[in-house]
Design an enzyme around this catalytic site. Structure first.
Site, PDB file in Angstrom:
ATOM      1  N   HIS A  60      82.726   4.343  21.852  1.00 18.70           N
ATOM      2  CA  HIS A  60      81.389   3.892  21.067  1.00 18.70           C
ATOM      3  C   HIS A  60      81.706   4.099  19.433  1.00 18.70           C
ATOM      4  CE1 HIS A  60      78.347   4.477  24.476  1.00 18.70           C
ATOM      5  NE2 HIS A  60      79.321   3.545  24.764  1.00 18.70           N
ATOM      6  N   GLU A  62      79.987   4.905  17.178  1.00 17.93           N
ATOM      7  CA  GLU A  62      79.551   6.454  16.247  1.00 17.93           C
ATOM      8  C   GLU A  62      80.849   7.445  16.535  1.00 17.93           C
ATOM      9  OE1 GLU A  62      75.553   5.360  18.126  1.00 17.93           O
ATOM     10  OE2 GLU A  62      77.603   4.893  18.457  1.00 17.93           O
ATOM     11  N   CYS A  85      73.163   6.151  21.881  1.00 19.19           N
ATOM     12  CA  CYS A  85      72.885   6.648  23.271  1.00 19.19           C
ATOM     13  C   CYS A  85      72.445   7.762  23.206  1.00 19.19           C
ATOM     14  CB  CYS A  85      73.746   6.013  24.017  1.00 19.19           C
ATOM     15  SG  CYS A  85      75.569   6.958  23.812  1.00 19.19           S
ATOM     16  N   CYS A  94      76.049   9.802  22.231  1.00 16.38           N
ATOM     17  CA  CYS A  94      76.401   9.407  20.786  1.00 16.38           C
ATOM     18  C   CYS A  94      75.439  10.304  19.947  1.00 16.38           C
ATOM     19  CB  CYS A  94      76.512   7.907  20.195  1.00 16.38           C
ATOM     20  SG  CYS A  94      77.834   7.199  20.972  1.00 16.38           S
ATOM     21  N   TRP A 180      92.672 -36.694  21.247  1.00 17.10           N
ATOM     22  CA  TRP A 180      91.634 -35.576  20.706  1.00 17.10           C
ATOM     23  C   TRP A 180      90.462 -36.206  20.011  1.00 17.10           C
ATOM     24  CZ3 TRP A 180      92.001 -31.181  22.750  1.00 17.10           C
ATOM     25  CH2 TRP A 180      93.268 -30.544  23.231  1.00 17.10           C
ATOM     26  N   THR A 206      85.781 -30.941  34.680  1.00 15.34           N
ATOM     27  CA  THR A 206      86.525 -30.475  33.541  1.00 15.34           C
ATOM     28  C   THR A 206      87.681 -29.919  34.398  1.00 15.34           C
ATOM     29  OG1 THR A 206      84.798 -30.112  32.003  1.00 15.34           O
ATOM     30  CG2 THR A 206      86.800 -29.090  31.376  1.00 15.34           C
ATOM     31  N   ASP A 210      90.982 -32.011  33.187  1.00 15.24           N
ATOM     32  CA  ASP A 210      91.854 -31.702  32.099  1.00 15.24           C
ATOM     33  C   ASP A 210      92.659 -30.563  32.523  1.00 15.24           C
ATOM     34  OD1 ASP A 210      90.330 -33.341  30.644  1.00 15.24           O
ATOM     35  OD2 ASP A 210      88.795 -31.940  29.997  1.00 15.24           O
ATOM     36  N   GLU A 298      81.207 -25.068  27.846  1.00 14.54           N
ATOM     37  CA  GLU A 298      81.919 -25.819  27.092  1.00 14.54           C
ATOM     38  C   GLU A 298      82.118 -27.471  27.931  1.00 14.54           C
ATOM     39  OE1 GLU A 298      86.013 -24.970  25.683  1.00 14.54           O
ATOM     40  OE2 GLU A 298      85.127 -23.309  24.660  1.00 14.54           O
ATOM     41  N   GLY A 300      81.528 -30.190  31.254  1.00 16.94           N
ATOM     42  CA  GLY A 300      81.152 -31.304  30.783  1.00 16.94           C
ATOM     43  C   GLY A 300      79.476 -31.787  30.674  1.00 16.94           C
TER      44      GLY A 300
END
Length: 365
Positions: A60, A62, A85, A94, A180, A206, A210, A298, A300
């Site tokens: 963590h 801390e 925490c 922590c 592109w 996709t 692709d 991302e 389609g």
């Protein structure tokens, strides 16, 4: 007799918290299921230790900052972007580490909503006689860890939609050709965005069209590989796809309504079956249960429309070129079936950045 150290001004607290928040941002996309936290240890006006949540969520922030501060932490102030925490997990609390180090003051940006913490970390510090200041930089801290907060409070990750379109909002020609639409500078920026997310999500079209790797190819990126998520109701993902070929080394989760494929499972992919009804909301809940906090959608167009209709898109990264592809090209979002403008998904533009001849609009709810 030496005079007691002066309490820092509100402006000083704010400035050191900005440093802690900047450190926290380094961990975005690499600390799940834990939040990304930053910590700065300050003594006599000088930073003596700094840390942020490491890859995989541990150590963590801390712990890292105290390790660097060493003995100088005694009598110091700790600036932490999220409440320390208080519970024993895979690492000790922590809050206990700060107490043991002799810190006399803790400035915390925001409360940790995790039921195992939820104010108990700050209460433990106060009980130990440590001065606690709350809420410094809270708005920015809450934005930074919005995904973690949503996972705890709404049982879903933060979802951001990334789309690259022509000037008229098209993502590909009718034939499917899309490489592109935007230039190399914009495509490089996409990698920087991917670095800040736990996972990348696409639809089966996709994958079929692709054959993407869905990796983070940002120069210098050393974090964990991004989880690859495919929404594939009809289970069209073939074993020869790049993602499946590398599924044993990179987490690859396929959500479908069909019977899971033994072939895909044998190659390392996790194939998860859900009912077609409420398909998207079920997936959102499952991703949260698996610990994801930030998911980049991302495409389609059909996937984008599904998340928009479900009201699950929190942010939008819209890359736009100067090309015009026309009505027959594929839209960035499929049919939403809206009957009134008042119910249309609406986002507020936060920033516009130019990348060569392309632009990026960053929007949020």
């Amino acid at each position: 007799m030496a005079s007691a150290p002066q309490t820092p001004s509100a402006q000083t607290d704010f400035e050191f918290m900005q440093s802690a928040l900047a450190l926290a941002a380094r961990g975005l996309g690499d600390t799940w299921p834990n939040p990304a936290v930053g910590c700065v240890i300050v003594k006599d006006g000088a930073v003596v230790g700094r840390g942020w949540t490491q890859s995989g969520g541990r150590p963590h922030a801390e712990t890292e900052a105290l390790k660097r501060a060493g003995e100088k932490a005694k009598g110091a102030t700790a600036y932490v972007s999220l409440e320390p925490c208080s519970h024993h997990g895979k690492t000790p609390p922590c809050a206990d580490a700060l107490i043991a180090a002799g810190v006399v003051r803790v400035v915390s940006a925001t409360i940790d909503p995790n039921p195992r913490v939820l104010g108990q970390g700050l209460a433990k510090l106060k009980s130990a006689g440590i001065e606690v200041v709350e809420g410094v930089g809270k708005a920015e801290a809450d934005r930074l860890n919005a995904g973690f907060l949503k996972r705890i409070s709404q049982n879903r990750p933060l979802f951001a939609l990334k789309t690259a379109t022509s000037l008229d909002g098209r993502i590909a020609l009718a034939s499917g050709e899309s490489k592109w639409i935007t230039g190399p500078q914009a495509r490089h920026a996409v990698q920087a965005i991917r670095a800040k997310f736990d996972a990348i999500l696409v639809g089966s079209q996709t994958v079929v069209q692709d054959d993407p790797e869905l990796s983070c190819r940002l120069d210098g990126y050393t974090g964990r590989p991004k989880v690859r998520i495919v929404l594939d109701r009809r289970l069209r993902t073939a074993a020869d796809r790049k993602m499946i070929q590398t599924a044993k080394s990179i987490p690859t989760w396929i959500y479908t309504t069909q019977k899971p494929s033994d072939t895909l499972a044998a190659m390392g992919a996790s194939v998860l079956q859900f009912q077609d009804s409420q398909f998207i909301s079920q997936i959102a809940t499952d991703l949260a249960a698996k610990g994801l906090t930030r998911v980049l959608v991302e495409g389609g167009g059909q996937v984008a429309a599904s998340f928009l209709k479900a009201g699950l898109i929190d942010e939008v990264y819209w890359f736009r070129s100067g090309q015009v592809l026309g009505h027959d090209a594929k839209p960035s979002a499929a049919v939403l079936g809206l009957d009134r403008l008042s119910v249309a998904p609406h986002f507020k533009r936060q920033e516009t950045i130019q990348f060569g001849q392309d632009s990026l609009d960053i929007l949020s709810q």
